[in-house]
Design a protein around this motif. Structure first.
Motif, PDB file in Angstrom:
ATOM      1  N   SER A  81       0.838  -1.194   0.000  1.00  0.00           N
ATOM      2  CA  SER A  81       0.000   0.000   0.000  1.00  0.00           C
ATOM      3  C   SER A  81       0.875   1.247   0.000  1.00  0.00           C
ATOM      4  CB  SER A  81      -0.916   0.021   1.236  1.00  0.00           C
ATOM      5  OG  SER A  81      -1.706  -1.141   1.313  1.00  0.00           O
ATOM      6  N   TRP A  82       0.274   2.349  -0.427  1.00  0.00           N
ATOM      7  CA  TRP A  82       0.949   3.634  -0.347  1.00  0.00           C
ATOM      8  C   TRP A  82       0.808   4.173   1.070  1.00  0.00           C
ATOM      9  CZ3 TRP A  82      -0.822   1.692  -4.785  1.00  0.00           C
ATOM     10  CH2 TRP A  82      -0.099   1.920  -5.960  1.00  0.00           C
ATOM     11  N   SER A  83       1.873   4.761   1.603  1.00  0.00           N
ATOM     12  CA  SER A  83       1.852   5.286   2.972  1.00  0.00           C
ATOM     13  C   SER A  83       2.222   6.762   2.982  1.00  0.00           C
ATOM     14  CB  SER A  83       2.844   4.521   3.863  1.00  0.00           C
ATOM     15  OG  SER A  83       2.489   3.162   3.988  1.00  0.00           O
ATOM     16  N   CYS A 161       5.206  13.783  -8.349  1.00  0.00           N
ATOM     17  CA  CYS A 161       4.598  12.599  -7.715  1.00  0.00           C
ATOM     18  C   CYS A 161       4.282  11.494  -8.719  1.00  0.00           C
ATOM     19  CB  CYS A 161       3.311  12.988  -6.992  1.00  0.00           C
ATOM     20  SG  CYS A 161       3.571  13.880  -5.443  1.00  0.00           S
ATOM     21  N   LEU A 164       5.720   8.098  -8.196  1.00  0.00           N
ATOM     22  CA  LEU A 164       5.254   7.460  -6.973  1.00  0.00           C
ATOM     23  C   LEU A 164       3.941   6.718  -7.180  1.00  0.00           C
ATOM     24  CD1 LEU A 164       6.002  10.288  -4.374  1.00  0.00           C
ATOM     25  CD2 LEU A 164       7.454   8.361  -5.028  1.00  0.00           C
ATOM     26  N   LEU A 165       3.264   7.031  -8.284  1.00  0.00           N
ATOM     27  CA  LEU A 165       1.983   6.393  -8.555  1.00  0.00           C
ATOM     28  C   LEU A 165       2.142   5.009  -9.175  1.00  0.00           C
ATOM     29  CD1 LEU A 165       0.088   9.457 -10.103  1.00  0.00           C
ATOM     30  CD2 LEU A 165      -0.179   8.546  -7.797  1.00  0.00           C
ATOM     31  N   PRO A 168       3.566   0.850  -5.026  1.00  0.00           N
ATOM     32  CA  PRO A 168       3.447   1.308  -3.639  1.00  0.00           C
ATOM     33  C   PRO A 168       4.716   1.990  -3.136  1.00  0.00           C
ATOM     34  CG  PRO A 168       2.473  -0.862  -3.876  1.00  0.00           C
ATOM     35  CD  PRO A 168       3.142  -0.563  -5.188  1.00  0.00           C
ATOM     36  N   ASN A 169       4.539   3.147  -2.545  1.00  0.00           N
ATOM     37  CA  ASN A 169       5.645   3.939  -2.030  1.00  0.00           C
ATOM     38  C   ASN A 169       5.261   4.555  -0.700  1.00  0.00           C
ATOM     39  OD1 ASN A 169       8.240   4.371  -3.569  1.00  0.00           O
ATOM     40  ND2 ASN A 169       6.783   4.534  -5.265  1.00  0.00           N
ATOM     41  N   SER A 170       6.255   5.065  -0.002  1.00  0.00           N
ATOM     42  CA  SER A 170       6.025   5.817   1.225  1.00  0.00           C
ATOM     43  C   SER A 170       6.480   7.253   1.014  1.00  0.00           C
ATOM     44  CB  SER A 170       6.816   5.207   2.397  1.00  0.00           C
ATOM     45  OG  SER A 170       6.450   3.867   2.613  1.00  0.00           O
ATOM     46  N   MET A 210      -2.481  12.379  -5.580  1.00  0.00           N
ATOM     47  CA  MET A 210      -2.407  10.920  -5.530  1.00  0.00           C
ATOM     48  C   MET A 210      -3.743  10.321  -5.087  1.00  0.00           C
ATOM     49  SD  MET A 210       1.400  10.424  -3.860  1.00  0.00           S
ATOM     50  CE  MET A 210       1.451   8.669  -4.238  1.00  0.00           C
ATOM     51  N   ARG A 213      -4.837   6.415  -3.804  1.00  0.00           N
ATOM     52  CA  ARG A 213      -3.613   5.710  -3.430  1.00  0.00           C
ATOM     53  C   ARG A 213      -3.439   5.697  -1.907  1.00  0.00           C
ATOM     54  NH1 ARG A 213      -3.750   5.413  -8.419  1.00  0.00           N
ATOM     55  NH2 ARG A 213      -1.955   4.940  -9.761  1.00  0.00           N
ATOM     56  N   ILE A 214      -3.549   6.856  -1.295  1.00  0.00           N
ATOM     57  CA  ILE A 214      -3.318   6.980   0.141  1.00  0.00           C
ATOM     58  C   ILE A 214      -4.651   6.976   0.872  1.00  0.00           C
ATOM     59  CG2 ILE A 214      -2.403   8.455   1.957  1.00  0.00           C
ATOM     60  CD1 ILE A 214      -0.383   9.498  -0.140  1.00  0.00           C
TER      61      ILE A 214
END
Length: 308
Positions: A81-83, A161, A164-165, A168-170, A210, A213-214
């Motif tokens: 998951s994205w954080s 960004c 980052l899409l 999954p990234n933080s 985003m 995602r988050i």
């Protein structure tokens, strides 16, 4: 007497460590110009280089300086998951502590960078090619003189960004915008006891750029058992320990839709929610700091009684 020497040697090690991994990142960069397979391979290499830099710092801090982080073992492990991670900010050392907390539990975070940091030798370009998002903000005075720049900061954030899409990234952000000091706290007239006033606009930008995602905030509190802490204190070995507390905060459903506009229609709702979250964070920090001090006092008491 030897502390300044230790501090200088530690500083040189940190510089060499970051430059080493940054230079290697530049050798990987050409893969980004290839096909999709090459780009995926580049991202994998970047993650390994990032982990190498973090591990090098951790080795020095633990084995040479004797620093022990009291990390939160209850932090949820999630690489799918994205954080969005939000932390308080006391010192640039916060980054090292947070990375130690995250390593092995989440993708190592990309930190929003100020545009001026791009020009740092090796490090600036390395963070750029590794996909660290850059944010360029215009002051009210600049926008008054050049109204055509309105909205350009959001567009810059959106472009930074994009990578980052893809997976999954933080993302890690310090919404206070600067390190906490009592002087800054008094100058601001902050309504909070342990925190400065939040600059939540950047968080709104992230959520808007985003969407879907988050879904939650990973809230991080970095706690020190000493009133004043600086990067130089850590490099000299004057910090023996620090504690990290984490929790997951679900975002309201309204914030998760592509129609969410925190800079326009939803501004009031977003800032009202964020201020409530920030107040809760401040209260929790108070309880956590009190528990930390109480624990240290009890520990010292037990040692004293044991030596009697």
């Amino acid at each position: 007497m030897l502390e300044p020497v230790v501090g200088l040697i530690s500083f040189l090690f940190m510089c060499v460590n970051v430059c080493f991994w940054s230079v290697l990142a530049h050798f990987v960069a050409p893969l980004l110009l290839g096909n999709e397979k090459h780009k995926v391979l580049a991202e994998d290499y970047f993650d390994r280089l990032f982990n190498g830099w973090v591990s090098g710092n951790e080795w020095w801090l633990k084995n040479i300086l004797g620093v022990q982080w009291d990390l939160d073992d209850n932090m949820v492990s999630d690489f799918n998951s994205w954080s969005l991670m939000i932390s308080n900010h006391r010192s640039w050392v916060d980054v090292y502590i947070i990375l130690a907390q995250i390593q092995g539990k989440r993708p190592l975070p990309r930190v929003f960078m100020k545009q001026a940091l791009f020009w740092m030798p090796f490090v600036g370009t390395a963070t750029y090619i590794m996909g660290f998002p850059y944010m360029k903000r215009y002051s009210k005075e600049t926008l008054a003189k050049k109204p055509h720049l309105a909205g350009k900061d959001l567009e810059t954030t959106r472009r930074s960004c994009e990578r980052l899409l893809n997976r999954p990234n933080s993302i890690l952000t310090f919404v206070e915008g600067t390190r906490f000091t009592q002087q800054k706290h008094q100058t601001q007239g902050s309504d909070y006891t342990h925190l400065l006033k939040p600059k939540a606009g950047g968080v709104g930008f992230i959520l808007q750029t985003m969407p879907n995602r988050i879904t939650r905030i990973t809230d991080i509190n970095v706690l020190y058992d000493q009133a004043n802490i600086s990067g130089w204190d850590v490099l000299c070995g004057r910090l023996s320990k620090a504690k990290v507390m984490t929790r997951e905060v679900a975002l309201p459903e309204r914030f998760l839709t592509p129609e969410f506009r925190p800079a326009d229609n939803d501004r009031e709702v977003f800032f009202e929610w964020f201020n409530l979250y920030w107040h809760d964070k401040d209260v929790r920090m108070g309880y956590q700091l009190e528990a930390l001090v109480t624990k240290d006092v009890n520990t010292d008491k037990s040692i004293s009684e044991g030596n009697t």
